[in-house]
Design a protein around this motif. Structure first.
Motif, PDB file in Angstrom:
ATOM      1  N   THR A  27      97.514  21.220  25.133  1.00 31.10           N
ATOM      2  CA  THR A  27      96.887  22.059  24.104  1.00 31.10           C
ATOM      3  C   THR A  27      95.376  22.093  24.276  1.00 31.10           C
ATOM      4  N   SER A  28      94.785  20.932  24.565  1.00 28.64           N
ATOM      5  CA  SER A  28      93.329  20.876  24.669  1.00 28.64           C
ATOM      6  C   SER A  28      92.849  21.494  25.983  1.00 28.64           C
ATOM      7  N   GLY A  29      93.750  21.612  26.954  1.00 26.14           N
ATOM      8  CA  GLY A  29      93.380  22.237  28.228  1.00 26.14           C
ATOM      9  C   GLY A  29      92.492  21.361  29.094  1.00 26.14           C
ATOM     10  N   VAL A  30      92.334  20.079  28.711  1.00 25.62           N
ATOM     11  CA  VAL A  30      91.463  19.182  29.466  1.00 25.62           C
ATOM     12  C   VAL A  30      92.098  18.855  30.829  1.00 25.62           C
ATOM     13  N   SER A  31      91.263  18.627  31.822  1.00 22.65           N
ATOM     14  CA  SER A  31      91.750  18.150  33.116  1.00 22.65           C
ATOM     15  C   SER A  31      91.819  16.634  33.025  1.00 22.65           C
ATOM     16  N   ALA A  32      92.910  16.041  33.498  1.00 23.45           N
ATOM     17  CA  ALA A  32      93.067  14.599  33.276  1.00 23.45           C
ATOM     18  C   ALA A  32      93.746  13.899  34.434  1.00 23.45           C
ATOM     19  N   ILE A  33      93.291  12.674  34.696  1.00 24.78           N
ATOM     20  CA  ILE A  33      94.025  11.782  35.600  1.00 24.78           C
ATOM     21  C   ILE A  33      94.725  10.758  34.722  1.00 24.78           C
ATOM     22  N   TYR A  34      96.038  10.701  34.833  1.00 19.81           N
ATOM     23  CA  TYR A  34      96.847   9.829  33.994  1.00 19.81           C
ATOM     24  C   TYR A  34      97.466   8.743  34.873  1.00 19.81           C
ATOM     25  N   VAL A  35      96.978   7.513  34.702  1.00 23.16           N
ATOM     26  CA  VAL A  35      97.467   6.405  35.523  1.00 23.16           C
ATOM     27  C   VAL A  35      98.637   5.701  34.850  1.00 23.16           C
ATOM     28  N   THR A  36      99.670   5.436  35.613  1.00 26.95           N
ATOM     29  CA  THR A  36     100.815   4.686  35.105  1.00 26.95           C
ATOM     30  C   THR A  36     101.500   3.976  36.272  1.00 26.95           C
TER      31      THR A  36
ATOM     32  N   GLU B  50      92.499  19.252  39.919  1.00 23.37           N
ATOM     33  CA  GLU B  50      92.251  20.682  39.739  1.00 23.37           C
ATOM     34  C   GLU B  50      91.987  20.998  38.267  1.00 23.37           C
ATOM     35  N   GLU B  51      91.353  22.132  38.047  1.00 21.24           N
ATOM     36  CA  GLU B  51      91.010  22.592  36.694  1.00 21.24           C
ATOM     37  C   GLU B  51      92.241  22.654  35.791  1.00 21.24           C
ATOM     38  N   GLY B  52      92.165  21.988  34.659  1.00 20.78           N
ATOM     39  CA  GLY B  52      93.203  22.100  33.641  1.00 20.78           C
ATOM     40  C   GLY B  52      94.491  21.351  33.915  1.00 20.78           C
TER      41      GLY B  52
END
Ligand code: ADP
Ligand code: MG
Length: 362
Positions: free
Chosen positions: A186-195, A29-31
């Motif tokens: 802070t940057s407001g980027v949408s991200a998928i964070y794999v761990t 989703e956005e953000g």
């Protein structure tokens, strides 16, 4: 509402016989930061590679902002997808300064803007003082922050991070996690964070998605995933969990260490496994108790005791560091009152968790 930055629909990828990814439907989703977590080999990197365009799917589609760019006869090469990437070993250019590294990828920008934007990004990752240095003059954590700044500088439609800190020592990782979370927010980027680290997933994600052998087990808020796992796999993976056999008798679920109310949907005689976390299990010194201490792990502020029950099942109980029990000691063990616990039907296949509540304190 616009289209989400990324949507995977029925995505599958096979390597020979191995289903690296099986029918995965997932939306970024956005953000938001979506933490994608699962054991090693569960398909996390495969999913990112399909989204990035380094691989093509065997079935299903990837859409960016509603436009299909993989699958269903569509294909956009990686450079057209405008996704940012930060990998574990996504090396910086060694012959460029930190600032030049960050400015790289801003070729379309006018030269003046490029320097301004690179400077702003360095400031965002709190490395303003390091612009003139070369990568080998930075620590591993600082290098990864530069890589992050470089990715963000290009204003990607979304950021894909694949275990970005797994090469760093655990002590550094904890601090960097906090820093990267701040930068992403802070940057407001949408991200998928794999761990593969459950603690990191619960900390980083606005939502958490759990992969198991290529299939998506569950997606939800960190709290929901931890307290309302829909499968034993998720319960075990996102924390410590033991399972106790329980039977419906007179509207209550009976375990060998306490009763729970409901769930109403179960018939009398139904048998389920109740999932208990170490903080759901109380213990006390009692020569007439039903439990025997069989293990103890020191965790600094707490001890984690393992207690064997008459049925042969074992449960773990979290106790303050002042609570000492010896191996072989007989103890009373009970479910903490007023706790909402998960119950799992015996059929692992279509497993859906139900909740039941331990009885109130009397
Ligand atoms: P994760 O990132 O969760 O550790 P991967 O997505 O890398 O898992 O891998 C998922 C499964 O696919 C694993 O069984 C892995 O061995 C297999 N796999 C991944 N890439 C390839 C490849 N290029 N060739 C063959 N098998 C692969
Ligand atoms: Mg991987």
């Amino acid at each position: 509402m616009g289209h989400p930055p990324i949507r995977c629909d029925g995505l599958s990828k096979f390597y020979g016989e191995i289903g690296a990814l099986r029918n995965v439907t997932l939306t970024l989703e956005e953000g938001e930061v979506l933490a994608l977590v699962g054991p090693s080999g569960s398909g996390k990197s495969t999913l990112l590679r399909l989204v990035a365009g380094f691989e093509s799917p065997d079935a299903g589609t990837v859409a960016l902002r509603g436009r299909v760019i993989s699958g269903a006869g569509q294909w956009a090469p990686p450079e057209e997808r405008r996704l940012g990437m930060v990998f574990q070993d996504y090396a910086l250019f060694p012959h460029m300064t930190v600032l030049q590294n960050v400015a790289f990828g801003l070729k379309d920008h006018p030269k003046r803007d490029r320097a301004d934007r690179a400077t702003a990004m360095l400031s965002l990752v709190r490395l303003s003082q390091m612009g003139a240095r070369y990568p080998d003059q930075l620590s591993g954590g600082e290098q990864q922050r530069v890589a992050l700044a470089r990715s963000l500088a290009a204003e990607p439609r979304a950021l894909l991070l694949d275990e970005p800190f797994s090469n760093l020592d655990p002590h550094l990782r904890a601090g960097l996690r906090v820093e990267v979370r701040r930068i992403l927010r802070t940057s407001g980027v949408s991200a998928i964070y794999v761990t593969h680290d459950q603690e990191e997933a619960l900390f980083m994600g606005d939502r958490v998605a759990v992969l198991n052998s290529g299939a998506l087990e569950q997606v939800g808020s960190p709290e929901e995933m931890f307290h309302r796992p829909r499968s034993r796999f998720v319960a075990r993976f996102l924390g410590t969990a033991d399972f106790l056999r329980a039977r419906m008798v007179g509207g209550c679920l009976e375990t060998e260490i306490g009763r729970l109310e409901g769930p109403g949907s179960l018939d009398g005689g139904a048998v389920v496994d109740v999932g208990v976390r170490p903080d759901d299990v109380a213990m006390g010194r009692d020569a007439n108790g039903v439990g025997v201490v069989v293990g103890r792990v020191f965790r600094g502020t707490h001890y984690l005791y393992t207690v064997a029950l008459p049925s042969g099942a074992q449960v773990r109980s979290l106790q303050h560091h002042t609570a000492h029990y010896d191996d072989g000691e007989v103890v009373d063990v009970r479910l903490e009152p007023d706790q909402s616990l998960m119950c799992f039907l015996d059929d692992e296949a279509g497993e859906t968790g139900l909740t039941a509540r331990t009885l109130p304190a009397s």
